[in-house]
Design a protein around this motif. Structure first.
Motif, PDB file in Angstrom:
ATOM      1  N   UNK A  34      46.992  33.695  48.763  1.00  0.00           N
ATOM      2  CA  UNK A  34      46.628  34.869  49.541  1.00  0.00           C
ATOM      3  C   UNK A  34      45.676  35.784  48.788  1.00  0.00           C
ATOM      4  N   UNK A  35      45.049  35.245  47.746  1.00  0.00           N
ATOM      5  CA  UNK A  35      44.146  36.112  46.987  1.00  0.00           C
ATOM      6  C   UNK A  35      42.873  36.376  47.778  1.00  0.00           C
ATOM      7  N   UNK A 537      48.074  30.512  36.449  1.00  0.00           N
ATOM      8  CA  UNK A 537      47.363  30.901  37.676  1.00  0.00           C
ATOM      9  C   UNK A 537      46.237  29.912  37.963  1.00  0.00           C
ATOM     10  N   UNK A 538      46.357  29.308  39.112  1.00  0.00           N
ATOM     11  CA  UNK A 538      45.404  28.295  39.524  1.00  0.00           C
ATOM     12  C   UNK A 538      44.018  28.907  39.728  1.00  0.00           C
ATOM     13  N   UNK A 539      43.009  28.144  39.347  1.00  0.00           N
ATOM     14  CA  UNK A 539      41.648  28.606  39.596  1.00  0.00           C
ATOM     15  C   UNK A 539      41.134  29.581  38.559  1.00  0.00           C
ATOM     16  N   UNK A 561      48.475  32.977  42.226  1.00  0.00           N
ATOM     17  CA  UNK A 561      49.354  34.130  41.949  1.00  0.00           C
ATOM     18  C   UNK A 561      48.673  35.398  42.437  1.00  0.00           C
ATOM     19  N   UNK A 562      49.326  36.061  43.380  1.00  0.00           N
ATOM     20  CA  UNK A 562      48.680  37.201  44.031  1.00  0.00           C
ATOM     21  C   UNK A 562      49.239  38.520  43.501  1.00  0.00           C
ATOM     22  N   UNK A 563      48.905  38.819  42.265  1.00  0.00           N
ATOM     23  CA  UNK A 563      49.317  40.129  41.755  1.00  0.00           C
ATOM     24  C   UNK A 563      48.517  41.208  42.476  1.00  0.00           C
ATOM     25  N   UNK A 583      42.349  40.651  42.973  1.00  0.00           N
ATOM     26  CA  UNK A 583      42.962  39.677  43.888  1.00  0.00           C
ATOM     27  C   UNK A 583      43.294  40.302  45.235  1.00  0.00           C
ATOM     28  N   UNK A 584      43.345  41.628  45.295  1.00  0.00           N
ATOM     29  CA  UNK A 584      43.636  42.322  46.567  1.00  0.00           C
ATOM     30  C   UNK A 584      42.483  43.267  46.896  1.00  0.00           C
ATOM     31  N   UNK A 585      42.750  44.300  47.670  1.00  0.00           N
ATOM     32  CA  UNK A 585      41.644  45.106  48.206  1.00  0.00           C
ATOM     33  C   UNK A 585      41.535  46.507  47.612  1.00  0.00           C
ATOM     34  N   UNK A 586      42.248  46.739  46.521  1.00  0.00           N
ATOM     35  CA  UNK A 586      42.343  48.091  46.005  1.00  0.00           C
ATOM     36  C   UNK A 586      41.084  48.619  45.337  1.00  0.00           C
TER      37      UNK A 586
END
Ligand code: GLU
Length: 591
Positions: A34-35, A537-539, A561-563, A583-586
Motif C-alpha cells: 500500500x505504499x 522491506x521489499x524494493x 512495509x507501509x510505515x 511511503x504515505x502522503x504526509x
C-alpha cells in the motif's frame, strides 16, 4: 553498517513488476503493497524535509498539515494544533483514524520539562467476554470474520482523550479547533491517491450501505483521484462535539446512532452500549521513560506495548557502540534484529492492559535484566525463533502475538513556539476499521487487537478479551529528551501494526546514534523481527542484506512495509527539522 538505499529505489521494483506494484504478484509474501507509488513519493520527498526555527507540524495529509499550521500561526499551542489537525484527518484520511477510534498522546510540557501521556485506547464493551472471537465450533474466528461488522467495535476513546488533554493543556477555545474540519467536510476535499487506491482495493467497505454511498460512485467504482468529496454528516457530528465537547459524542443522538449501528449489524452484531459510551474515560498515565546513552527516551506505557518494547530493544543494543565505526564489533543489522527478537518474546508474553494484568515494566527495563538478556545475543549466529521470554518474574502469563493487519493508523508530531511538543498516534485499527459508517465517520475494529483465544496450553492469555479491558496496542508515539537539560530533541511515531515498534526503533538508531539526516533515516529500507523471520522491506536496498543475514542463520522474508513515520528534530541551536514518510502522503509545514 551496510549502506541501505532509501525508499525511492522502489522504482527498480516498479520497472520489473510494472503495473503489479500494488499487487501481491510481485511480492514474496501475501501482504499487499500500500505504499505510495515511487513517482509520487519522489515528488513528495523534495517537499518533506523542512527546516524552520519556531514551530512545525509533520502529519500524514497536506490539508491536516495546513490546519495545524494555521492554528500554530494563530497562537494555538501544539495540542490545539493536534486536535484541529486530527479532526481534518478524520475527513481526508478516513481509513486510518478518527472519532470512531482511539489513540495515544504524548505531550512535552516546557513548563515542567516533563512528558505526560494520555491513553485514549478503546475498551471492550461490558457485555463482552473471552469468547467474543470464538466460533460456535470452538475455533478462533478468521481475522475479517471478526473485524467486519459490529463485533470488534470497541468504545471509542479519541474524543474523550483530546477533551481531557485540552482541559489541562489547551490554549485556544475548544470550538475554534473544529472550524476547519467542519467547513472542509461541508465544502468538500479532493480525494487523494491513497484514499482512491484503498477504496478501490477494499473488499468489505461496500457491504455497508452508508459507506457505499459515501466512498463509491453509483456504479460502485471508487471516486477518481481529485473528486471533490463532501461529508455533511461528519460536519454535523463534529459540530456536536464542537458545541458539547465529549458529551456531544458519548451521549445524545450520536451515541444512540453508534449503538444502533453496532447492535443491528445484520450478520455480525456487537455489544457496544450507551452505558459503555457514557462511562468511557481516557487515562492520564505516567509516560514510560528510560535512559539511552545521553538521552531519555519517552514512550507510551501499557496497554500499548510500543513504548516498553522500543525501550527494551534500545536497552539491549545500548551495550554496543552503534556510531559510524567502519569495523563495528558486531554487525549492526544483525544486532538490531536479534535485540528485537528478544524484546518481542517479552512483549508477546507479558504485555496487556495493566488495569487487568500485572505487567513487569520495571523488571523488563532494569539495567541488570537488560545486561543479562543481551548476553544471549551471539555475534556470529542468529537465535532460533521463537526465543523464549525472559524472567523469571514473580508471575507468569501467556500473551502470544496474535494477528497483525496494520496498514492503517496515523501519526503526527508537532512543536509550537513555546517548545510544547506533541507526539500522537491514532487509529481505527484496520484500514476503514470495522467498515461501519455512521455520522460521517467509521467505527473501529480495535477489539481484534485482543488475543482471539482465551487460553493456551492450559494457561490464561494475558491479552484475552475481558469486559472493560483495553486491547494491547503497538502504537509508539515517542519523545526523546536530552538527559542533561531535559529539552526535547526528537518527536516521532508511525502506523504499521506491531511493526511500528521496529520502524520507530530503527529510526531512533539512525538519528540518535548515526546522525543521519531525518528524512534519510525515515526513508531508509526497514528491517524488522517480531520473534520470527527477519523481514526486509521489499524494493529497497534492505533487500541487499538478505545474503549476509542468511549466512548468520536468519530466516529472511521480503515484504512491503507501509510505515508512516512523521518526525520533528530539535537541534542544539533550537532550530527544527521535520520529515514525513515518503511511503504515505504526509508533509511538513513550519515557520
Ligand atoms: N491496531 C494497531 C495497534 O494499536 C495499529 C494498527 C496499525 O498500525 O495499522 O497497535
Amino acid at each position: 553498517m551496510s549502506m541501505l538505499l532509501s525508499y525511492p529505489s522502489l522504482r527498480s521494483l516498479l520497472i520489473l513488476c510494472s503495473s503489479a506494484f500494488f499487487l501481491t504478484a510481485c511480492s514474496s509474501s501475501t501482504e499487499i503493497d500500500h505504499r505510495a507509488s515511487p513517482e509520487a513519493a519522489t515528488k513528495r520527498m523534495a517537499k518533506t524535509a523542512q527546516h524552520h526555527s519556531n514551530a512545525m507540524i509533520s502529519v500524514a495529509n497536506p490539508l491536516a498539515a495546513k490546519t495545524g499550521y494555521d492554528i500554530l500561526r494563530a497562537g494555538g499551542n501544539a495540542l490545539d494544533a493536534a486536535i484541529a489537525a486530527q479532526m481534518v484527518l478524520n475527513l481526508v484520511e478516513p481509513q486510518s483514524s478518527g472519532i470512531g477510534g482511539g489513540g495515544f498522546l504524548l505531550i512535552y510540557d516546557p513548563a515542567t520539562k516533563s512528558v505526560i501521556s494520555y491513553d485514549g485506547r478503546e475498551t471492550a464493551p461490558h457485555l463482552a467476554d473471552e469468547y467474543l472471537f470464538i466460533n460456535k465450533d470452538g475455533k478462533k474466528m478468521k481475522f475479517f470474520e471478526a473485524a467486519v461488522g459490529g463485533r470488534a467495535v470497541g468504545t471509542p476513546g479519541l474524543v474523550q482523550m483530546l477533551d481531557t488533554a485540552h482541559q489541562q493543556f489547551g490554549q485556544m477555545n475548544w470550538p475554534d479547533l473544529f472550524d476547519d474540519a467542519i467547513s472542509l467536510s461541508r465544502n468538500g476535499f479532493a480525494v487523494s491517491e491513497r484514499l482512491h487506491m484503498l477504496t478501490a482495493k477494499d473488499k468489505f467497505l461496500k457491504a455497508d450501505p452508508v459507506a457505499r454511498r459515501y466512498f463509491y460512485q453509483p456504479n460502485d467504482q471508487p471516486h477518481p483521484v481529485g473528486t471533490l468529496l463532501k461529508n455533511p454528516a461528519l460536519a454535523h457530528s463534529l459540530s456536536l462535539i464542537q458545541k458539547y465537547r465529549s458529551k456531544g459524542f458519548y451521549e445524545g443522538p450520536l451515541a444512540q446512532d453508534m449503538v444502533t449501528k453496532v447492535k443491528n449489524h445484520p450478520t455480525n452484531p456487537g455489544q457496544l452500549s450507551l452505558n459503555d459510551l457514557r462511562q468511557y474515560k481516557a487515562k492520564q498515565r505516567a509516560a514510560l521513560c528510560n535512559s539511552y546513552r545521553i538521552y531519555n527516551v519517552c514512550g507510551m506505557a501499557p496497554p500499548s506495548s510500543g513504548g516498553l518494547t522500543v525501550l527494551e530493544i534500545l536497552g539491549l543494543i545500548e551495550h554496543y557502540d552503534l556510531n559510524n565505526d567502519p569495523k563495528p564489533e558486531i554487525d549492526r543489522d544483525h544486532l538490531l534484529l536479534e535485540a528485537s527478537k528478544l524484546a518481542f518474546a517479552d512483549r508477546n508474553h507479558f504485555i496487556a492492559d495493566p488495569d487487568f494484568v500485572k505487567v513487569p515494566v520495571k523488571q523488563l527495563l532494569s539495567k541488570s535484566y537488560l545486561s543479562e538478556r543481551q548476553t544471549l545475543i551471539r555475534h556470529n549466529s542468529s537465535l532460533a525463533t521463537p526465543v523464549t521470554p525472559g524472567g523469571p518474574f514473580l508471575f507468569s502469563h501467556y500473551a502470544p502475538h496474535d494477528q497483525d493487519h496494520g496498514i492503517s493508523t496515523t501519526h503526527m508530531s508537532i512543536i509550537d513556539e513555546n517548545g510544547m511538543v506533541v507526539s500522537i498516534t491514532t487509529s481505527i485499527e484496520n484500514a476503514f476499521g470495522s467498515r461501519q459508517m455512521i455520522g460521517g465517520f467509521l467505527l473501529n475494529n480495535q477489539l481484534t487487537d485482543f488475543s482471539f483465544a482465551p487460553a493456551k496450553n492450559g494457561q490464561l492469555i494475558a491479552n484475552r478479551v475481558e469486559a472493560g479491558k483495553r486491547p494491547r496496542s503497538s502504537m509508539a508515539p515517542t519523545i526523546v529528551l536530552d538527559q542533561k537539560n531535559k529539552r526535547p530533541v526528537l518527536a516521532i511515531g508511525s502506523p504499521g501494526g506491531s511493526r511500528i515498534i521496529g520502524y520507530v526503533t530503527q529510526s531512533l538508531i539512525h538519528i540518535l546514534d548515526q546522525n543521519m539526516a531525518l528524512d534519510k533515516a525515515i526513508a531508509k529500507g526497514h528491517l524488522t523481527n517480531r520473534n520470527g523471520s527477519s523481514d526486509l522491506e521489499q524494493g529497497t536496498d534492505a533487500e541487499n542484506l538478505e545474503e549476509k543475514l542468511e549466512q548468520l542463520g536468519h530466516t529472511v522474508t521480503l515484504k512491503p512495509m507501509v510505515s508512516g513515520l512523521h518526525a520533528i528534530q530539535v537541534h542544539k541551536d533550537g532550530s527544527l527539522t521535520g520529515a514525513a514518510d515518503p511511503r504515505r502522503e504526509g508533509i511538513v509545514l513550519g515557520y
